[in-house]
Design a protein around this motif. Sequence first.
Motif, PDB file in Angstrom:
ATOM      1  N   MET A  11     -43.043 -28.885   6.629  1.00  0.00           N
ATOM      2  CA  MET A  11     -43.052 -30.294   5.845  1.00  0.00           C
ATOM      3  C   MET A  11     -44.392 -30.340   5.913  1.00  0.00           C
ATOM      4  N   SER A  12     -45.566 -30.102   6.847  1.00  0.00           N
ATOM      5  CA  SER A  12     -46.401 -31.248   6.399  1.00  0.00           C
ATOM      6  C   SER A  12     -47.558 -30.252   5.246  1.00  0.00           C
ATOM      7  N   ALA A  13     -47.124 -28.973   5.213  1.00  0.00           N
ATOM      8  CA  ALA A  13     -47.453 -28.067   3.953  1.00  0.00           C
ATOM      9  C   ALA A  13     -47.463 -28.401   2.882  1.00  0.00           C
ATOM     10  N   GLY A  14     -46.562 -29.524   2.532  1.00  0.00           N
ATOM     11  CA  GLY A  14     -46.028 -30.087   1.309  1.00  0.00           C
ATOM     12  C   GLY A  14     -44.379 -30.202   1.273  1.00  0.00           C
ATOM     13  N   GLU A  15     -43.944 -30.093   0.349  1.00  0.00           N
ATOM     14  CA  GLU A  15     -42.572 -30.314  -0.163  1.00  0.00           C
ATOM     15  C   GLU A  15     -41.735 -29.303  -0.147  1.00  0.00           C
ATOM     16  N   CYS A  16     -40.416 -29.302   1.277  1.00  0.00           N
ATOM     17  CA  CYS A  16     -39.367 -28.811   0.640  1.00  0.00           C
ATOM     18  C   CYS A  16     -38.177 -28.569   0.706  1.00  0.00           C
ATOM     19  N   ARG A  17     -37.410 -28.057   0.097  1.00  0.00           N
ATOM     20  CA  ARG A  17     -35.496 -27.984   0.100  1.00  0.00           C
ATOM     21  C   ARG A  17     -35.407 -26.760   0.811  1.00  0.00           C
ATOM     22  N   THR A  18     -33.973 -27.159   1.652  1.00  0.00           N
ATOM     23  CA  THR A  18     -32.722 -26.396   2.306  1.00  0.00           C
ATOM     24  C   THR A  18     -32.507 -25.599   1.563  1.00  0.00           C
ATOM     25  N   ILE A  19     -32.346 -24.095   1.795  1.00  0.00           N
ATOM     26  CA  ILE A  19     -31.707 -23.289   0.769  1.00  0.00           C
ATOM     27  C   ILE A  19     -30.648 -22.340   1.583  1.00  0.00           C
ATOM     28  N   ALA A  20     -31.073 -22.518   2.681  1.00  0.00           N
ATOM     29  CA  ALA A  20     -30.191 -21.694   3.516  1.00  0.00           C
ATOM     30  C   ALA A  20     -29.517 -22.102   4.633  1.00  0.00           C
ATOM     31  N   ASP A  21     -29.080 -23.792   5.357  1.00  0.00           N
ATOM     32  CA  ASP A  21     -28.883 -24.455   7.222  1.00  0.00           C
ATOM     33  C   ASP A  21     -27.545 -23.801   7.233  1.00  0.00           C
ATOM     34  N   PHE A  22     -28.400 -22.639   8.523  1.00  0.00           N
ATOM     35  CA  PHE A  22     -27.145 -22.104   9.216  1.00  0.00           C
ATOM     36  C   PHE A  22     -26.683 -22.933  10.512  1.00  0.00           C
ATOM     37  N   SER A  23     -27.304 -24.203  10.028  1.00  0.00           N
ATOM     38  CA  SER A  23     -25.187 -25.136  10.793  1.00  0.00           C
ATOM     39  C   SER A  23     -24.469 -25.526  10.593  1.00  0.00           C
ATOM     40  N   PRO A  25     -21.098 -23.866   8.542  1.00  0.00           N
ATOM     41  CA  PRO A  25     -20.853 -22.850   9.363  1.00  0.00           C
ATOM     42  C   PRO A  25     -19.732 -21.992   8.002  1.00  0.00           C
ATOM     43  N   VAL A  26     -20.695 -22.613   6.316  1.00  0.00           N
ATOM     44  CA  VAL A  26     -19.960 -21.938   5.270  1.00  0.00           C
ATOM     45  C   VAL A  26     -21.095 -21.218   5.005  1.00  0.00           C
ATOM     46  N   GLU A  27     -22.069 -21.285   5.412  1.00  0.00           N
ATOM     47  CA  GLU A  27     -23.676 -20.548   5.210  1.00  0.00           C
ATOM     48  C   GLU A  27     -23.137 -19.215   5.929  1.00  0.00           C
ATOM     49  N   ARG A  28     -22.824 -19.061   6.620  1.00  0.00           N
ATOM     50  CA  ARG A  28     -22.764 -17.779   7.273  1.00  0.00           C
ATOM     51  C   ARG A  28     -21.954 -16.836   6.743  1.00  0.00           C
ATOM     52  N   ALA A  29     -20.689 -17.408   5.766  1.00  0.00           N
ATOM     53  CA  ALA A  29     -20.351 -16.454   4.962  1.00  0.00           C
ATOM     54  C   ALA A  29     -20.707 -16.063   3.832  1.00  0.00           C
ATOM     55  N   ARG A  46     -25.276  -6.362  12.877  1.00  0.00           N
ATOM     56  CA  ARG A  46     -23.915  -7.268  12.707  1.00  0.00           C
ATOM     57  C   ARG A  46     -24.696  -9.259  12.845  1.00  0.00           C
ATOM     58  N   LEU A  47     -23.600  -9.712  12.359  1.00  0.00           N
ATOM     59  CA  LEU A  47     -24.276 -11.702  12.285  1.00  0.00           C
ATOM     60  C   LEU A  47     -22.608 -11.702  13.122  1.00  0.00           C
ATOM     61  N   SER A  48     -23.533 -13.110  13.680  1.00  0.00           N
ATOM     62  CA  SER A  48     -22.696 -14.396  14.436  1.00  0.00           C
ATOM     63  C   SER A  48     -23.762 -15.579  14.313  1.00  0.00           C
ATOM     64  N   ASP A  49     -22.220 -16.028  15.295  1.00  0.00           N
ATOM     65  CA  ASP A  49     -22.977 -18.070  14.718  1.00  0.00           C
ATOM     66  C   ASP A  49     -22.658 -18.374  16.666  1.00  0.00           C
ATOM     67  N   GLY A  50     -23.163 -19.636  16.503  1.00  0.00           N
ATOM     68  CA  GLY A  50     -23.488 -19.624  17.377  1.00  0.00           C
ATOM     69  C   GLY A  50     -24.415 -20.969  17.722  1.00  0.00           C
ATOM     70  N   ASP A  51     -24.318 -22.381  18.046  1.00  0.00           N
ATOM     71  CA  ASP A  51     -25.320 -23.015  18.317  1.00  0.00           C
ATOM     72  C   ASP A  51     -25.836 -23.480  17.366  1.00  0.00           C
ATOM     73  N   GLY A  52     -25.355 -23.700  16.334  1.00  0.00           N
ATOM     74  CA  GLY A  52     -26.315 -23.646  15.066  1.00  0.00           C
ATOM     75  C   GLY A  52     -27.238 -23.542  14.546  1.00  0.00           C
ATOM     76  N   VAL A  53     -26.905 -22.196  14.592  1.00  0.00           N
ATOM     77  CA  VAL A  53     -27.686 -20.652  14.483  1.00  0.00           C
ATOM     78  C   VAL A  53     -26.976 -19.771  14.385  1.00  0.00           C
ATOM     79  N   MET A  54     -27.341 -19.030  13.216  1.00  0.00           N
ATOM     80  CA  MET A  54     -26.574 -17.881  12.870  1.00  0.00           C
ATOM     81  C   MET A  54     -27.979 -16.230  13.257  1.00  0.00           C
ATOM     82  N   THR A  55     -27.352 -15.890  14.391  1.00  0.00           N
ATOM     83  CA  THR A  55     -28.138 -14.478  14.554  1.00  0.00           C
ATOM     84  C   THR A  55     -27.782 -13.278  14.112  1.00  0.00           C
ATOM     85  N   PHE A  56     -28.952 -12.691  13.364  1.00  0.00           N
ATOM     86  CA  PHE A  56     -28.527 -10.856  13.099  1.00  0.00           C
ATOM     87  C   PHE A  56     -28.971 -10.523  14.275  1.00  0.00           C
TER      88      PHE A  56
END
Length: 174
Positions: A11-23, A25-29, A46-56
């Motif tokens: 955010m300090s480097a300029g304007e950003c927008r989120t294109i993938a938020d892994f918190s 649950p729909v994003e994982r799909a 493989r991919l798995s979910d948990g604690d607001g992150v997606m794990t690869f």
Amino acid sequence: MEFVLAMSLAMSAGECRTIADFSDPVERARWEVVNDGVMGGLSRGRLSDGDGVMTFSGEIVTDGGGFSSIRRALSPSDLAGADRVVVQMRGDGRAYELTLRSDQRWRGRRVAWRGAIEAGEAVPFDALSPSLFGQALGGAAFDAASAHSIGIILADGRDGSFRLELEAILACRG
């Protein structure tokens, strides 16, 4: 702690927008795994979910292949106006790369654009390198307006297990 620091840097480097938020649950799909089995390899991711992150996570086998990747489709507006991408992640020290695919082609095949990723560090579009099936190409610059997918690949030439936790991917400009 690392994720908060990564967001502050972006955010300090300029304007950003989120294109993938892994918190979300729909994003994982939206994500799919592509392993080197498509070329006869034995690597597994493989991919798995948990604690607001997606794990690869998984195992790389360089004999007969040597990569595992994840990707998802982009909407036409996801990278509009952006000049770089930031991946908020916690890694294991291995050399992951951002991959972007667009409508750009070489000899009839779609080109992949790759750039090294580090937690909180931007991957500028003008630093992306074009490749086809992992082989470097020369040529034109990446065209963000025609981008249709984004991903992450591990193809560092090392056998063994891997684990990458993803919190978010941001498109940034400025």
